[in-house]
Design a protein around this motif. Structure first.
Motif, PDB file in Angstrom:
ATOM      1  N   PRO A 118      -6.583   1.244  -5.860  1.00  0.00           N
ATOM      2  CA  PRO A 118      -6.930   2.337  -5.141  1.00  0.00           C
ATOM      3  C   PRO A 118      -6.777   2.219  -3.626  1.00  0.00           C
ATOM      4  CG  PRO A 118      -8.616   1.704  -6.815  1.00  0.00           C
ATOM      5  CD  PRO A 118      -7.623   0.939  -6.735  1.00  0.00           C
ATOM      6  N   PHE A 119      -6.416   3.356  -3.068  1.00  0.00           N
ATOM      7  CA  PHE A 119      -6.070   3.191  -1.536  1.00  0.00           C
ATOM      8  C   PHE A 119      -7.370   2.610  -0.697  1.00  0.00           C
ATOM      9  CE2 PHE A 119      -6.114   4.648   2.915  1.00  0.00           C
ATOM     10  CZ  PHE A 119      -4.897   4.035   3.315  1.00  0.00           C
ATOM     11  N   SER A 120      -8.555   3.280  -1.198  1.00  0.00           N
ATOM     12  CA  SER A 120      -9.736   2.648  -0.808  1.00  0.00           C
ATOM     13  C   SER A 120      -9.951   1.252  -0.802  1.00  0.00           C
ATOM     14  CB  SER A 120     -11.028   3.501  -1.481  1.00  0.00           C
ATOM     15  OG  SER A 120     -10.982   3.172  -2.837  1.00  0.00           O
ATOM     16  N   ALA A 121      -9.345   0.379  -1.866  1.00  0.00           N
ATOM     17  CA  ALA A 121      -9.833  -0.741  -1.946  1.00  0.00           C
ATOM     18  C   ALA A 121      -8.820  -1.617  -0.754  1.00  0.00           C
ATOM     19  CB  ALA A 121      -9.226  -1.342  -3.497  1.00  0.00           C
ATOM     20  N   ILE A 122      -7.682  -1.130  -0.752  1.00  0.00           N
ATOM     21  CA  ILE A 122      -6.763  -1.735   0.209  1.00  0.00           C
ATOM     22  C   ILE A 122      -7.357  -1.444   1.637  1.00  0.00           C
ATOM     23  CG2 ILE A 122      -4.432  -1.881   1.227  1.00  0.00           C
ATOM     24  CD1 ILE A 122      -3.729  -0.287  -1.412  1.00  0.00           C
ATOM     25  N   SER A 123      -7.803  -0.329   2.196  1.00  0.00           N
ATOM     26  CA  SER A 123      -8.371   0.208   3.241  1.00  0.00           C
ATOM     27  C   SER A 123      -9.379  -0.638   3.570  1.00  0.00           C
ATOM     28  CB  SER A 123      -8.506   1.569   3.231  1.00  0.00           C
ATOM     29  OG  SER A 123      -9.131   1.973   4.541  1.00  0.00           O
ATOM     30  N   ASP A 124     -10.466  -0.932   2.698  1.00  0.00           N
ATOM     31  CA  ASP A 124     -11.615  -1.571   2.966  1.00  0.00           C
ATOM     32  C   ASP A 124     -11.324  -3.181   3.059  1.00  0.00           C
ATOM     33  OD1 ASP A 124     -13.255   0.519   2.349  1.00  0.00           O
ATOM     34  OD2 ASP A 124     -13.744   0.120   0.386  1.00  0.00           O
ATOM     35  N   TYR A 125     -10.463  -3.680   2.220  1.00  0.00           N
ATOM     36  CA  TYR A 125     -10.048  -5.039   2.533  1.00  0.00           C
ATOM     37  C   TYR A 125      -9.452  -5.269   4.020  1.00  0.00           C
ATOM     38  CZ  TYR A 125      -8.059  -9.531   2.397  1.00  0.00           C
ATOM     39  OH  TYR A 125      -7.763 -10.943   2.545  1.00  0.00           O
ATOM     40  N   GLU A 126      -8.669  -4.341   4.412  1.00  0.00           N
ATOM     41  CA  GLU A 126      -7.960  -4.287   5.728  1.00  0.00           C
ATOM     42  C   GLU A 126      -9.108  -4.338   6.839  1.00  0.00           C
ATOM     43  OE1 GLU A 126      -4.386  -2.909   8.463  1.00  0.00           O
ATOM     44  OE2 GLU A 126      -6.015  -1.725   8.019  1.00  0.00           O
ATOM     45  N   LYS A 127     -10.375  -3.546   6.849  1.00  0.00           N
ATOM     46  CA  LYS A 127     -11.091  -3.295   7.748  1.00  0.00           C
ATOM     47  C   LYS A 127     -11.477  -4.417   8.738  1.00  0.00           C
ATOM     48  CE  LYS A 127     -13.183   0.705   6.092  1.00  0.00           C
ATOM     49  NZ  LYS A 127     -14.366   1.565   5.444  1.00  0.00           N
ATOM     50  N   PRO A 128     -12.018  -5.668   8.304  1.00  0.00           N
ATOM     51  CA  PRO A 128     -12.379  -6.759   9.232  1.00  0.00           C
ATOM     52  C   PRO A 128     -10.946  -7.169  10.136  1.00  0.00           C
ATOM     53  CG  PRO A 128     -12.855  -7.144   6.912  1.00  0.00           C
ATOM     54  CD  PRO A 128     -11.976  -5.827   6.762  1.00  0.00           C
ATOM     55  N   PHE A 129      -9.850  -6.743   9.462  1.00  0.00           N
ATOM     56  CA  PHE A 129      -8.608  -7.631  10.321  1.00  0.00           C
ATOM     57  C   PHE A 129      -8.098  -6.692  11.547  1.00  0.00           C
ATOM     58  CE2 PHE A 129      -8.454  -9.185   6.099  1.00  0.00           C
ATOM     59  CZ  PHE A 129      -7.945 -10.443   6.163  1.00  0.00           C
ATOM     60  N   PHE A 130      -8.644  -5.341  11.544  1.00  0.00           N
ATOM     61  CA  PHE A 130      -8.310  -4.541  12.555  1.00  0.00           C
ATOM     62  C   PHE A 130      -9.378  -3.614  13.356  1.00  0.00           C
ATOM     63  CE2 PHE A 130      -5.542  -1.253  14.884  1.00  0.00           C
ATOM     64  CZ  PHE A 130      -4.638  -2.109  15.188  1.00  0.00           C
ATOM     65  N   PRO A 131      -9.086  -3.764  14.768  1.00  0.00           N
ATOM     66  CA  PRO A 131     -10.423  -3.148  15.194  1.00  0.00           C
ATOM     67  C   PRO A 131     -10.849  -1.774  15.215  1.00  0.00           C
ATOM     68  CG  PRO A 131      -9.033  -4.510  16.852  1.00  0.00           C
ATOM     69  CD  PRO A 131      -8.291  -4.247  15.538  1.00  0.00           C
ATOM     70  N   ALA A 132      -9.905  -0.930  14.481  1.00  0.00           N
ATOM     71  CA  ALA A 132     -10.006   0.439  14.376  1.00  0.00           C
ATOM     72  C   ALA A 132      -9.650   0.893  12.959  1.00  0.00           C
ATOM     73  CB  ALA A 132      -9.319   1.283  15.286  1.00  0.00           C
ATOM     74  N   VAL A 133      -9.954   1.803  12.374  1.00  0.00           N
ATOM     75  CA  VAL A 133      -9.558   2.454  11.012  1.00  0.00           C
ATOM     76  C   VAL A 133      -8.161   3.157  11.332  1.00  0.00           C
ATOM     77  CG1 VAL A 133      -9.731   4.406   9.087  1.00  0.00           C
ATOM     78  CG2 VAL A 133     -11.809   2.928  10.155  1.00  0.00           C
ATOM     79  N   ARG A 134      -7.232   2.858  10.665  1.00  0.00           N
ATOM     80  CA  ARG A 134      -5.877   3.490  10.735  1.00  0.00           C
ATOM     81  C   ARG A 134      -5.407   3.898   9.481  1.00  0.00           C
ATOM     82  NH1 ARG A 134      -1.910  -1.478  13.044  1.00  0.00           N
ATOM     83  NH2 ARG A 134      -2.452  -3.026  11.651  1.00  0.00           N
ATOM     84  N   ALA A 135      -5.819   4.687   8.704  1.00  0.00           N
ATOM     85  CA  ALA A 135      -5.528   5.026   7.352  1.00  0.00           C
ATOM     86  C   ALA A 135      -4.090   5.481   7.192  1.00  0.00           C
ATOM     87  CB  ALA A 135      -6.543   6.001   6.751  1.00  0.00           C
ATOM     88  N   ASP A 136      -3.743   6.794   8.163  1.00  0.00           N
ATOM     89  CA  ASP A 136      -2.491   7.100   7.909  1.00  0.00           C
ATOM     90  C   ASP A 136      -1.400   6.082   8.098  1.00  0.00           C
ATOM     91  OD1 ASP A 136      -3.730   9.598   7.505  1.00  0.00           O
ATOM     92  OD2 ASP A 136      -3.611  10.402   9.692  1.00  0.00           O
ATOM     93  N   PHE A 137      -1.597   5.402   9.070  1.00  0.00           N
ATOM     94  CA  PHE A 137      -0.588   4.463   9.239  1.00  0.00           C
ATOM     95  C   PHE A 137      -0.443   3.526   8.001  1.00  0.00           C
ATOM     96  CE2 PHE A 137       0.186  -0.129  10.504  1.00  0.00           C
ATOM     97  CZ  PHE A 137       1.593  -0.064  10.789  1.00  0.00           C
ATOM     98  N   LEU A 138      -1.511   2.784   7.563  1.00  0.00           N
ATOM     99  CA  LEU A 138      -1.521   1.903   6.519  1.00  0.00           C
ATOM    100  C   LEU A 138      -0.921   2.459   5.437  1.00  0.00           C
ATOM    101  CD1 LEU A 138      -2.461  -0.620   5.142  1.00  0.00           C
ATOM    102  CD2 LEU A 138      -4.788   0.351   5.038  1.00  0.00           C
ATOM    103  N   ARG A 139      -1.261   3.822   4.957  1.00  0.00           N
ATOM    104  CA  ARG A 139      -0.754   4.402   3.771  1.00  0.00           C
ATOM    105  C   ARG A 139       0.810   4.297   3.901  1.00  0.00           C
ATOM    106  NH1 ARG A 139      -4.152   7.754   0.756  1.00  0.00           N
ATOM    107  NH2 ARG A 139      -5.517   8.106   2.346  1.00  0.00           N
TER     108      ARG A 139
END
Length: 283
Positions: free
Chosen positions: A149-170
């Motif tokens: 699920p995309f949420s699992a990937i987004s949650d994993y990335e959170k500590p690695f980047f100082p801001a949420v960037r869901a559109d870019f990540l997707r």
């Protein structure tokens, strides 16, 4: 004769291709789909300067949120350098990012100029180049990232980047001419990496993993996904000794170096788990 005035505007999506093309001419070797992916991060964050109908200067000032931004694509056409146009688009970019902690990956010889605008050195990133191919690891914990699920990937990335960037990540993990792999540890995502086609060869980035062993398995799987006669590139934070050792272990050679700089204190990202940077242009 009066000098023409530089007109600065926000790039259209099509104009981002100009910045990418100029980056290629500078030898930065952009990915084949970078213009599309980067635009997803901030459609207002790409500025272009025109003299009449001629584009002569670019800068990207991607504002991820009100606190964090990344600056890149700072390029002036060679024949217009040294005339003050670069400073004009630079100031326009910084004005858009007022009050943000701004990051950049700058060429080493420009460090002193960036310091004049308040940037401070955090560490260096080393671009390593080596050969693709090799044997795919026999590891059932390596999976197609798209199977999660995309949420699992987004949650994993959170500590690695100082801001949420869901559109870019997707966009980044599903781009054409690429492969995105994850690695599990006890059934949970414990690292992921993307390899994408570039003007020359393929770049791995990001490469995140909880341990050096997991990073190596992912690296080998991504490396094996491209032909042996292709060059692969990995951009490594020089303060992650395990990442530096990984690149050297597979006979990768340093080919380029950038200075990672910030205008405010460095974000608290777990650099010991960053084995490959996503992008020198937008972080």
């Amino acid at each position: 004769m009066q000098e023409q005035r530089l007109t600065i505007k926000v790039m259209s999506k099509e104009e981002v291709n100009i910045a990418v093309e100029w980056a290629a001419l500078e030898g930065w070797n952009p990915g084949l789909n970078d213009a599309h992916n980067y635009y997803q991060a901030d459609p207002h964050g790409f500025l272009i300067g025109y003299l009449g109908d001629e584009a002569i200067a670019t800068i990207s000032v991607v504002k991820y949120d009100n606190d964090f931004a990344f600056l890149g694509f700072y390029i002036v056409k060679p024949e217009y350098r040294g005339k003050g146009y670069g400073m004009k688009i630079w100031q326009a970019g910084l004005n858009y990012l007022k009050n943000c902690n701004i990051a950049l990956d700058g060429v080493l010889e420009q460090q002193d100029n960036y310091k004049k605008s308040g940037f401070k050195l955090a560490y260096s990133n080393i671009r390593f180049a080596g050969a693709g191919g090799g044997q795919l690891p026999n590891n059932d914990d390596i999976i197609e990232l798209a199977s999660l699920p995309f949420s699992a990937i987004s949650d994993y990335e959170k500590p690695f980047f100082p801001a949420v960037r869901a559109d870019f990540l997707r966009s980044w993990i599903s781009q054409p001419n690429s492969q995105a792999l994850g690695i599990l540890d006890k059934g949970k995502l414990a690292g992921y990496g993307v390899i994408r086609a570039c003007r020359e060869g393929f770049k791995i980035g990001p490469l995140y993993a909880n341990t050096p062993q997991l990073a190596e398995s992912l690296f080998l799987a991504l490396k094996a996904s491209v032909p042996t006669d292709e060059t692969i590139y990995l951009d490594v934070p020089n303060i992650n000794q395990a990442a530096m050792a990984l690149a050297q272990r597979y006979n990768m050679q340093p080919s380029f170096e950038t200075a990672r700089m910030y205008t405010q204190p460095s974000p608290t990202t777990p650099l010991s788990k960053v084995f490959g940077v996503t992008s020198f242009e937008i972080g």
